[in-house]
Motif scaffolding. Sequence first.
Motif, PDB file in Angstrom:
ATOM      1  N   GLY A 269     -33.290  64.844 -17.105  1.00  0.00           N
ATOM      2  CA  GLY A 269     -33.252  66.272 -17.384  1.00  0.00           C
ATOM      3  C   GLY A 269     -34.262  66.770 -18.385  1.00  0.00           C
ATOM      4  O   GLY A 269     -34.342  67.975 -18.641  1.00  0.00           O
ATOM      5  N   LEU A 270     -35.066  65.880 -18.968  1.00  0.00           N
ATOM      6  CA  LEU A 270     -36.032  66.258 -19.991  1.00  0.00           C
ATOM      7  C   LEU A 270     -37.452  66.154 -19.448  1.00  0.00           C
ATOM      8  O   LEU A 270     -37.779  65.216 -18.708  1.00  0.00           O
ATOM      9  CB  LEU A 270     -35.886  65.372 -21.227  1.00  0.00           C
ATOM     10  N   ASP A 271     -38.281  67.105 -19.833  1.00  0.00           N
ATOM     11  CA  ASP A 271     -39.681  67.128 -19.382  1.00  0.00           C
ATOM     12  C   ASP A 271     -40.421  65.928 -19.976  1.00  0.00           C
ATOM     13  O   ASP A 271     -40.495  65.775 -21.205  1.00  0.00           O
ATOM     14  CB  ASP A 271     -40.326  68.436 -19.850  1.00  0.00           C
ATOM     15  N   MET A 272     -40.993  65.086 -19.118  1.00  0.00           N
ATOM     16  CA  MET A 272     -41.650  63.877 -19.588  1.00  0.00           C
ATOM     17  C   MET A 272     -42.937  64.172 -20.346  1.00  0.00           C
ATOM     18  O   MET A 272     -43.424  63.314 -21.084  1.00  0.00           O
ATOM     19  CB  MET A 272     -41.939  62.945 -18.418  1.00  0.00           C
ATOM     20  N   ARG A 273     -43.503  65.349 -20.170  1.00  0.00           N
ATOM     21  CA  ARG A 273     -44.711  65.686 -20.912  1.00  0.00           C
ATOM     22  C   ARG A 273     -44.429  65.736 -22.410  1.00  0.00           C
ATOM     23  O   ARG A 273     -45.300  65.414 -23.230  1.00  0.00           O
ATOM     24  CB  ARG A 273     -45.252  67.033 -20.432  1.00  0.00           C
ATOM     25  N   GLU A 274     -43.218  66.119 -22.764  1.00  0.00           N
ATOM     26  CA  GLU A 274     -42.874  66.316 -24.169  1.00  0.00           C
ATOM     27  C   GLU A 274     -41.853  65.316 -24.689  1.00  0.00           C
ATOM     28  O   GLU A 274     -41.790  65.089 -25.899  1.00  0.00           O
ATOM     29  CB  GLU A 274     -42.326  67.737 -24.374  1.00  0.00           C
ATOM     30  N   CYS A 275     -41.041  64.754 -23.799  1.00  0.00           N
ATOM     31  CA  CYS A 275     -39.898  63.957 -24.244  1.00  0.00           C
ATOM     32  C   CYS A 275     -39.879  62.563 -23.627  1.00  0.00           C
ATOM     33  O   CYS A 275     -38.824  62.075 -23.204  1.00  0.00           O
ATOM     34  CB  CYS A 275     -38.597  64.694 -23.903  1.00  0.00           C
ATOM     35  N   ALA A 276     -41.035  61.929 -23.562  1.00  0.00           N
ATOM     36  CA  ALA A 276     -41.099  60.564 -23.036  1.00  0.00           C
ATOM     37  C   ALA A 276     -42.139  59.775 -23.819  1.00  0.00           C
ATOM     38  O   ALA A 276     -43.155  60.323 -24.254  1.00  0.00           O
ATOM     39  CB  ALA A 276     -41.450  60.571 -21.544  1.00  0.00           C
ATOM     40  N   SER A 277     -41.876  58.487 -23.982  1.00  0.00           N
ATOM     41  CA  SER A 277     -42.829  57.627 -24.672  1.00  0.00           C
ATOM     42  C   SER A 277     -44.027  57.339 -23.771  1.00  0.00           C
ATOM     43  O   SER A 277     -44.015  57.624 -22.571  1.00  0.00           O
ATOM     44  CB  SER A 277     -42.154  56.309 -25.045  1.00  0.00           C
ATOM     45  N   GLN A 278     -45.071  56.765 -24.362  1.00  0.00           N
ATOM     46  CA  GLN A 278     -46.253  56.376 -23.584  1.00  0.00           C
ATOM     47  C   GLN A 278     -45.875  55.407 -22.472  1.00  0.00           C
ATOM     48  O   GLN A 278     -46.357  55.508 -21.340  1.00  0.00           O
ATOM     49  CB  GLN A 278     -47.294  55.748 -24.512  1.00  0.00           C
ATOM     50  N   GLY A 279     -44.992  54.453 -22.784  1.00  0.00           N
ATOM     51  CA  GLY A 279     -44.567  53.495 -21.785  1.00  0.00           C
ATOM     52  C   GLY A 279     -43.792  54.139 -20.651  1.00  0.00           C
ATOM     53  O   GLY A 279     -43.959  53.777 -19.487  1.00  0.00           O
ATOM     54  N   GLU A 280     -42.932  55.089 -20.982  1.00  0.00           N
ATOM     55  CA  GLU A 280     -42.170  55.794 -19.952  1.00  0.00           C
ATOM     56  C   GLU A 280     -43.086  56.646 -19.084  1.00  0.00           C
ATOM     57  O   GLU A 280     -42.906  56.732 -17.860  1.00  0.00           O
ATOM     58  CB  GLU A 280     -41.091  56.666 -20.609  1.00  0.00           C
ATOM     59  N   GLN A 281     -44.061  57.294 -19.711  1.00  0.00           N
ATOM     60  CA  GLN A 281     -45.025  58.081 -18.934  1.00  0.00           C
ATOM     61  C   GLN A 281     -45.841  57.188 -18.013  1.00  0.00           C
ATOM     62  O   GLN A 281     -46.125  57.546 -16.862  1.00  0.00           O
ATOM     63  CB  GLN A 281     -45.935  58.863 -19.879  1.00  0.00           C
ATOM     64  N   ARG A 282     -46.207  56.018 -18.515  1.00  0.00           N
ATOM     65  CA  ARG A 282     -46.981  55.091 -17.683  1.00  0.00           C
ATOM     66  C   ARG A 282     -46.160  54.627 -16.486  1.00  0.00           C
ATOM     67  O   ARG A 282     -46.670  54.537 -15.366  1.00  0.00           O
ATOM     68  CB  ARG A 282     -47.443  53.896 -18.514  1.00  0.00           C
ATOM     69  N   ALA A 283     -44.879  54.338 -16.714  1.00  0.00           N
ATOM     70  CA  ALA A 283     -44.016  53.915 -15.614  1.00  0.00           C
ATOM     71  C   ALA A 283     -43.887  55.019 -14.568  1.00  0.00           C
ATOM     72  O   ALA A 283     -43.902  54.754 -13.359  1.00  0.00           O
ATOM     73  CB  ALA A 283     -42.640  53.521 -16.143  1.00  0.00           C
ATOM     74  N   ALA A 284     -43.789  56.266 -15.018  1.00  0.00           N
ATOM     75  CA  ALA A 284     -43.686  57.388 -14.083  1.00  0.00           C
ATOM     76  C   ALA A 284     -44.980  57.567 -13.304  1.00  0.00           C
ATOM     77  O   ALA A 284     -44.964  57.822 -12.091  1.00  0.00           O
ATOM     78  CB  ALA A 284     -43.335  58.665 -14.840  1.00  0.00           C
ATOM     79  N   MET A 285     -46.129  57.433 -13.982  1.00  0.00           N
ATOM     80  CA  MET A 285     -47.417  57.584 -13.298  1.00  0.00           C
ATOM     81  C   MET A 285     -47.617  56.456 -12.295  1.00  0.00           C
ATOM     82  O   MET A 285     -48.081  56.690 -11.166  1.00  0.00           O
ATOM     83  CB  MET A 285     -48.538  57.584 -14.346  1.00  0.00           C
ATOM     84  N   LEU A 286     -47.251  55.250 -12.660  1.00  0.00           N
ATOM     85  CA  LEU A 286     -47.333  54.129 -11.731  1.00  0.00           C
ATOM     86  C   LEU A 286     -46.433  54.355 -10.521  1.00  0.00           C
ATOM     87  O   LEU A 286     -46.790  54.009  -9.390  1.00  0.00           O
ATOM     88  CB  LEU A 286     -46.934  52.837 -12.432  1.00  0.00           C
ATOM     89  N   THR A 287     -45.281  54.952 -10.763  1.00  0.00           N
ATOM     90  CA  THR A 287     -44.377  55.249  -9.663  1.00  0.00           C
ATOM     91  C   THR A 287     -45.010  56.217  -8.683  1.00  0.00           C
ATOM     92  O   THR A 287     -44.911  56.039  -7.454  1.00  0.00           O
ATOM     93  CB  THR A 287     -43.057  55.832 -10.197  1.00  0.00           C
ATOM     94  N   LEU A 288     -45.684  57.248  -9.179  1.00  0.00           N
ATOM     95  CA  LEU A 288     -46.390  58.181  -8.304  1.00  0.00           C
ATOM     96  C   LEU A 288     -47.433  57.443  -7.462  1.00  0.00           C
ATOM     97  O   LEU A 288     -47.538  57.645  -6.247  1.00  0.00           O
ATOM     98  CB  LEU A 288     -47.061  59.279  -9.126  1.00  0.00           C
ATOM     99  N   VAL A 289     -48.205  56.591  -8.113  1.00  0.00           N
ATOM    100  CA  VAL A 289     -49.260  55.839  -7.420  1.00  0.00           C
ATOM    101  C   VAL A 289     -48.664  54.937  -6.342  1.00  0.00           C
ATOM    102  O   VAL A 289     -49.118  54.919  -5.188  1.00  0.00           O
ATOM    103  CB  VAL A 289     -50.070  55.011  -8.426  1.00  0.00           C
ATOM    104  N   LEU A 290     -47.630  54.187  -6.704  1.00  0.00           N
ATOM    105  CA  LEU A 290     -47.064  53.216  -5.772  1.00  0.00           C
ATOM    106  C   LEU A 290     -46.311  53.892  -4.632  1.00  0.00           C
ATOM    107  O   LEU A 290     -46.316  53.390  -3.492  1.00  0.00           O
ATOM    108  CB  LEU A 290     -46.142  52.257  -6.523  1.00  0.00           C
ATOM    109  N   ALA A 291     -45.671  55.016  -4.903  1.00  0.00           N
ATOM    110  CA  ALA A 291     -44.975  55.738  -3.835  1.00  0.00           C
ATOM    111  C   ALA A 291     -45.975  56.280  -2.824  1.00  0.00           C
ATOM    112  O   ALA A 291     -45.751  56.220  -1.605  1.00  0.00           O
ATOM    113  CB  ALA A 291     -44.135  56.863  -4.420  1.00  0.00           C
TER     114      ALA A 291
END
Length: 365
Positions: A269-291
Amino acid sequence: MLVRRVSLTNVRARTRLDVELGPGLNILVGPNGVGKTTVLEAVALVLRGAGLRTGASRDLINTAADYLRVEVVLETASGTPVTAAVAFDRAGERRLTADGAELPDASRWMEALPLRTFIPDDLRLIKGSPRRRREYLDGLAARVDPGYRVTLRQYDEALSQRNSLLRSRRLDDDAQFVPWERILADTGAALAEARAARLQSFVGAFQAMYADLTGAPCDSIRLIYRSNVAGLDAETYAARLAGMRDADRQRTFTHLGPHRDDLRLLRRGLDMRECASQGEQRAAMLTLVLAEWEQMASGGQHPLLLLDDVMSELDETRRRALVAVVRQGGQTVVTTTDLRYFSEEEIAAATVVTLQPEDDAECTW
């Protein structure tokens, strides 16, 4: 189709480098500055006509040289080799070839062996401006609709014309707005609808991949499309543009339209741009790439996957999950400074290429 060999001359800090790759997982290992990312950039330069980063391709030329050249030996499904090559000089001249025959662009390779890539700079998709996320949406939509780019160009041209009229600040030119607003309404509504439909078809794969990579529930992450023209038909859209002319004259730009869209990533429920660590953002970006990589597979053939420095900010569980995902199909090239990010079994099954400064690469199978 597989990449079997990459030979580069005068690319960034490397004056010469030859790398042999195998099927499946390839690991490029070495200290910083030896050219691991350069190999990935060289492959992208040949197969899609542009490097991994923004900027002119001639900026990749070694500072002590006047040109660069990259050759990529590809193995076709029949086992026949073909050499794809590109050369650039400092004047901006480019030459693309296939077995020596000149090509007008890289479209042949983009169709035969599409690429999906990750570099650390890609995190700007999450942390950066809405424009990057709109461009990402455009890429998603264009992959399933060849006419999408044409519609987007028509929209951009009409938007530029309307904005020019707004900046003129003339109050007697309302009639000149009408044809451009008609085009904006028709194409803008189509763009917003296409973006929303493509995202809807993508989000399930994205959430499933996030669960595979992180172990979190699928619904713990969401993709939210924000548009100020969502649900508008062309007639209503055109009427709103007409009604906003005075306000837009004060702004000096068009406020309504998909050029102001945004894509937000929410985690719990929280915007990852503001409320996520670098590692969490990286995991989300990798998820976009892999999907995307998974969805782009056709006939069992995955795109070539190039992953630069993906392991350093992932925990042990996510590293193992990432390797498990990429080993499901296709050829993958991963760069790293430390083989300890991989298990002994993963290393034994991969092609490991050790890069050293200006020395020939050492290849371990």
